[in-house]
Design an enzyme around this catalytic site. Structure first.
Site, mmCIF file in Angstrom:
data_model
loop_
_atom_site.group_PDB
_atom_site.id
_atom_site.type_symbol
_atom_site.label_atom_id
_atom_site.label_comp_id
_atom_site.label_asym_id
_atom_site.label_seq_id
_atom_site.Cartn_x
_atom_site.Cartn_y
_atom_site.Cartn_z
ATOM 1 N N PRO A 182 37.183 -6.829 105.667
ATOM 2 C CA PRO A 182 37.675 -6.146 106.870
ATOM 3 C C PRO A 182 37.562 -7.021 108.118
ATOM 4 C CG PRO A 182 36.116 -4.769 105.651
ATOM 5 C CD PRO A 182 36.017 -6.149 105.105
ATOM 6 N N GLU A 183 38.697 -7.507 108.584
ATOM 7 C CA GLU A 183 38.729 -8.183 109.878
ATOM 8 C C GLU A 183 39.621 -7.329 110.767
ATOM 9 O OE1 GLU A 183 38.786 -12.426 109.792
ATOM 10 O OE2 GLU A 183 37.949 -12.497 107.776
ATOM 11 N N LYS A 217 36.673 -4.755 115.468
ATOM 12 C CA LYS A 217 36.394 -4.263 114.121
ATOM 13 C C LYS A 217 35.823 -2.845 114.142
ATOM 14 C CE LYS A 217 35.025 -8.863 112.746
ATOM 15 N NZ LYS A 217 34.093 -9.593 111.880
ATOM 16 N N ARG A 236 26.814 -17.645 108.686
ATOM 17 C CA ARG A 236 28.016 -17.184 107.994
ATOM 18 C C ARG A 236 28.652 -18.371 107.285
ATOM 19 N NH1 ARG A 236 30.142 -12.617 110.552
ATOM 20 N NH2 ARG A 236 31.574 -12.499 108.814
#
Ligand code: ZN
Length: 265
Positions: A2-3, A51, A251
């Site tokens: 999900p971006e 988001k 990340r």
């Protein structure tokens, strides 16, 4: 993953399923809202901010306006089902929220940060966000200003920092940097044409609105949808060099060391 584009699409799913409807039932499987009952509440609209998902509601008793906030993070999803349709998208134990309307039921799986707040207080949840890449009021100059305010940060983590601009996740970060030929470890101050970079980010996200396949290459064929993201050790589509994957600022990021040369030490 999900971006911003996935969240934007999800907001549209909820809009189509619920907007204008009066809820006939609700079920919150999150401790903080376990006793909340939205039966009789009206759904005004569904929106996304970066988001974050914002479902705007009206209470029947006094007409007060409320926002049901949720965040998908890495694994959340909302699905809309027709009456009588089996809820088959995900295992039932992942269900966090159920909103029933006469023509559809919206089911939220593995949602995060579920909160019901007065709409006037939405800023408490999303006020820190930078310009939203997929919003009508997208402001590229402000995004560049915010990025530039921390010039020593590496551009990879800077693009993920939602306070700079809202909507980019690991996929678009990796792909934008590849397409611009920038090593993700490059300090922001050494990145040429930040304006062009944020414009490209918006273009890539916008191209994937309205579909669930995320592609940055123009191809929707399986295995062809990205240049570097998810392609560790595979040959770069441009030069054949093995794509690298490393942790950067907690990340993972993917890049081609040849197409995205590092700044000399
Ligand atoms: Zn390459």
């Amino acid at each position: 993953m999900p971006e911003g584009d996935t969240v934007w699409n999800t907001a549209r799913v909820l809009e189509r399923a619920l907007a204008g409807a009066r809820l006939t039932g609700s079920d919150f499987r999150v401790p903080r809202l376990a006793t909340t009952d939205l039966t009789g509440w009206s759904v005004r609209e569904s929106a996304s901010r970066g988001k974050h998902l914002l479902l705007r509601l009206e209470a029947p008793a006094d007409g007060s306006r409320w926002t049901l906030h949720s965040h998908l993070r890495m694994d959340g999803a909302w699905r809309a089902y027709a009456p009588g349709e089996r809820w088959a998208a995900r295992p039932a134990h992942l269900i966090r929220v159920v909103l029933r309307a006469p023509t559809a039921t919206a089911v939220g799986y593995h949602l995060h940060e579920v909160a019901l707040v007065p709409t006037v207080e939405e800023a408490r949840l999303v006020g820190h966000l930078g310009p939203d890449l997929l919003s009508d009021d997208w402001d590229p100059a402000e995004a560049v200003r915010r990025l530039s305010a921390r010039p020593d940060t590496a551009i990879g983590p800077a693009l993920l920092d939602q306070r700079n601009l809202a909507g980019v996740g690991n996929l678009y970060k990796s792909e934008v940097l590849f397409l611009r030929g920038i090593d993700p470890r490059t300090p922001v101050r050494d990145v040429p044409d930040l304006r062009g970079m944020v414009a490209l980010a918006r273009e890539l996200l916008a191209a994937n609105r309205g579909r669930w396949i995320q592609s940055t290459t123009g191809s929707l064929r399986r295995g062809q949808t990205s240049y570097v993201y998810g392609r560790r050790a595979q040959p770069c589509r441009r030069c054949g060099t093995a794509v690298r994957k490393e942790e950067l600022g907690e990340r993972v990021t993917y890049w081609c060391p040849t197409c995205q040369p590092g700044t000399p030490a």
